[in-house]
Design an enzyme around this catalytic site. Sequence first.
Site, mmCIF file in Angstrom:
data_model
loop_
_atom_site.group_PDB
_atom_site.id
_atom_site.type_symbol
_atom_site.label_atom_id
_atom_site.label_comp_id
_atom_site.label_asym_id
_atom_site.label_seq_id
_atom_site.Cartn_x
_atom_site.Cartn_y
_atom_site.Cartn_z
ATOM 1 N N ASN A 119 9.643 6.215 -8.816
ATOM 2 C CA ASN A 119 10.388 7.879 -8.792
ATOM 3 C C ASN A 119 11.596 8.326 -8.957
ATOM 4 O O ASN A 119 11.974 9.358 -10.146
ATOM 5 C CB ASN A 119 9.271 8.366 -7.699
ATOM 6 C CG ASN A 119 9.871 8.288 -6.181
ATOM 7 O OD1 ASN A 119 10.735 6.716 -6.323
ATOM 8 N ND2 ASN A 119 10.402 9.329 -5.849
ATOM 9 N N SER A 193 6.601 2.717 -0.643
ATOM 10 C CA SER A 193 5.676 3.283 0.437
ATOM 11 C C SER A 193 5.319 2.773 1.196
ATOM 12 O O SER A 193 6.006 1.759 1.418
ATOM 13 C CB SER A 193 3.752 3.146 -0.819
ATOM 14 O OG SER A 193 3.591 1.170 -0.488
ATOM 15 N N GLU A 214 12.585 2.568 3.587
ATOM 16 C CA GLU A 214 13.073 4.526 3.165
ATOM 17 C C GLU A 214 11.638 4.863 2.421
ATOM 18 O O GLU A 214 11.491 4.276 1.589
ATOM 19 C CB GLU A 214 13.726 4.634 2.276
ATOM 20 C CG GLU A 214 14.879 4.556 2.461
ATOM 21 C CD GLU A 214 15.543 5.462 3.381
ATOM 22 O OE1 GLU A 214 15.267 6.910 3.484
ATOM 23 O OE2 GLU A 214 16.653 5.609 4.485
ATOM 24 N N CYS A 248 9.884 11.658 -2.982
ATOM 25 C CA CYS A 248 9.376 11.216 -1.616
ATOM 26 C C CYS A 248 9.646 12.780 -1.251
ATOM 27 O O CYS A 248 8.886 13.459 0.205
ATOM 28 C CB CYS A 248 10.141 9.979 -1.618
ATOM 29 S SG CYS A 248 12.021 10.396 -1.010
HETATM 30 P P1 NAD Z 1 5.640 0.994 -4.339
HETATM 31 O O1 NAD Z 1 5.851 0.758 -2.717
HETATM 32 O O2 NAD Z 1 4.622 0.380 -4.511
HETATM 33 O O3 NAD Z 1 6.653 -0.264 -4.857
HETATM 34 C C1 NAD Z 1 8.341 0.184 -4.048
HETATM 35 C C2 NAD Z 1 8.426 -1.662 -4.745
HETATM 36 O O4 NAD Z 1 7.680 -2.183 -4.260
HETATM 37 C C3 NAD Z 1 8.489 -1.751 -6.718
HETATM 38 O O5 NAD Z 1 9.647 -2.550 -6.853
HETATM 39 C C4 NAD Z 1 6.895 -3.174 -6.255
HETATM 40 O O6 NAD Z 1 7.587 -3.680 -7.590
HETATM 41 C C5 NAD Z 1 7.343 -3.147 -5.174
HETATM 42 N N1 NAD Z 1 5.817 -3.956 -4.133
HETATM 43 C C6 NAD Z 1 4.546 -3.143 -4.937
HETATM 44 N N2 NAD Z 1 3.479 -3.687 -4.359
HETATM 45 C C7 NAD Z 1 4.281 -4.834 -3.415
HETATM 46 C C8 NAD Z 1 3.478 -5.697 -2.576
HETATM 47 N N3 NAD Z 1 2.849 -5.935 -2.789
HETATM 48 N N4 NAD Z 1 4.861 -6.807 -2.290
HETATM 49 C C9 NAD Z 1 5.440 -6.868 -2.188
HETATM 50 N N5 NAD Z 1 6.545 -5.762 -3.393
HETATM 51 C C10 NAD Z 1 5.288 -5.146 -3.327
HETATM 52 O O7 NAD Z 1 6.324 2.243 -4.202
HETATM 53 P P2 NAD Z 1 5.828 3.318 -5.374
HETATM 54 O O8 NAD Z 1 5.427 3.158 -5.977
HETATM 55 O O9 NAD Z 1 7.348 2.385 -6.373
HETATM 56 O O10 NAD Z 1 6.808 4.460 -4.932
HETATM 57 C C11 NAD Z 1 6.453 5.458 -4.352
HETATM 58 C C12 NAD Z 1 6.734 6.050 -2.608
HETATM 59 O O11 NAD Z 1 7.814 5.541 -2.654
HETATM 60 C C13 NAD Z 1 5.861 6.970 -2.521
HETATM 61 O O12 NAD Z 1 5.154 6.768 -0.717
HETATM 62 C C14 NAD Z 1 7.368 7.536 -2.290
HETATM 63 O O13 NAD Z 1 7.440 8.792 -0.655
HETATM 64 C C15 NAD Z 1 8.113 6.762 -1.711
HETATM 65 N N6 NAD Z 1 9.887 6.651 -1.726
HETATM 66 C C16 NAD Z 1 10.468 7.055 -0.634
HETATM 67 C C17 NAD Z 1 11.673 7.312 -0.941
HETATM 68 C C18 NAD Z 1 12.561 7.152 0.640
HETATM 69 O O14 NAD Z 1 13.469 7.583 0.276
HETATM 70 N N7 NAD Z 1 11.786 7.677 1.695
HETATM 71 C C19 NAD Z 1 12.221 7.641 -1.985
HETATM 72 C C20 NAD Z 1 11.516 7.338 -3.437
HETATM 73 C C21 NAD Z 1 9.913 7.310 -2.713
#
Ligand code: NAD
Length: 456
Positions: A119, A193, A214, A248
Amino acid sequence: MTTTEKLLDLREKQKRHFESGSTLPISQRKKVLRKLLEIIEAHQADIEHALFLDLGKSSFEAVATEIGYVRKEIKSFLKNLEAWTAPIKVNTPILITGPASGKIVYQPKGNVLIISPWNYPFQLVMAPLAGALAAGNTAVIKPSEFSSNTEKLIAKIIRANFDESVVAVVTGGVEETQALLQLPWDHIFFTGSTKVGKIVMRAAAEHLSPVTLELGGKSPTVIAADANIKLAAKRIAWGKFINAGQTCIAPDYVMVHQSVRSKFRDELDKNILAFFGSNPVESSFYGKIISERHFERLQEMMPEKELANKAERYIPPTFIELSINDAHTSMDEEIFGPILPIITYNDNQEVFEFIKKRPRPLALYVFCSNRNLQKRFETETHSGGLVFNDVIMHIANPELPFGGIGESGMGSYHGKFSIECFSHKKPVHKASTSIDIPLRYPPYKDWAKKLVNWLF
Ligand code: NAD
């Protein structure tokens, strides 16, 4: 070589480099940070373009929330690195320890793995990377595969400018990330996530690698009866719809006192019109949804689904009016899109109960003037961050740590908190050899026990 063998080889390379001591001198860390800053400046137009292709980000948003933000973070490391990494002298209880000195030394942890979401696909790779390098570590970064234009660009500019023993990029999705997570990292910094956060923490447990998580969740926004409604509506309309709600710390839902509900709603509509015009799909300041999957997930929540446009990955600003006991799909999980449930309440106690029975959010926003009520929110609720009379802006203050609590994450970073995150705070106790107090040695005498009793 298989993927696992290649990653093992990379990890070994970074391990050898770290152990050679090359990343440790402040001058070397600054050199690496300056180079990072230089390549970001040199590629600013390309980064803006990639962010536009991935998320329809306007040039202003690209600079304010991603590129400029990272540049500022790097500059603050360059300016403050000596002060933030200097050993901290502590007092020593001489009657207990004997003559000695004590200090806390900030020592880089070693080889860091950084996994990022789509994002804010540039900022959420580069800000932790800058922190890890400033603290004297090596890093492997894994950008999100979904923001593929930014992912490709990051891979290209990092590989062209850094030796992979210092900074390496691994591209790919679940398989590559899972392979990375098999390795013993000295720290894993994950943004994403809550669901994947748990996968990361399980894998980290195998090697007892420390983690920063995070994560996300539903960040509530409360509008009390005494709030400045005009300003609240304007700030919420901005914070909810920036990056098409894919932030987020976007206000996930609003709880508004029934006495100001209709004024708030009118003001929201006025601001949406002023920001994005009568047809936001045509506005160059309104972003698009990252993927078809997320588009469909969001469209499903909309009361008027026909207003969405799949070809443009466009979900319009959407409001869902609810009362406090209503169930709705938009309240089941983090929305992460431009849909805002507005829940009407009558009494403050209802709000506290509503928020406290849900997972601890990443941010909590409260619009109110009453100081007693503000104090109650400060002491009675838990959230990663708490903001009064604004949204999102706490992230822009580098003096504040950024991170979650409970399901919204653990650990924090930004500015000097990144140095804390990526360093081991090592206690160093240096004892004198000239005096040796006999108290601690057996055989223990009665007088020694009395003295210890008194000392403690
Ligand atoms: P996501 O958890 O699907 O993916 C994040 C990363 O994890 C990606 O690089 C992805 O390749 C990897 N990943 C995905 N599935 C995986 C698995 N099964 N095993 C290992 N790695 C895996 O998150 P997203 O959809 O990219 O981002 C959205 C989420 O991130 C939302 O929940 C949002 O709130 C959160 N977010 C948090 C912050 C913060 O600073 N706290 C900032 C931005 C986004």
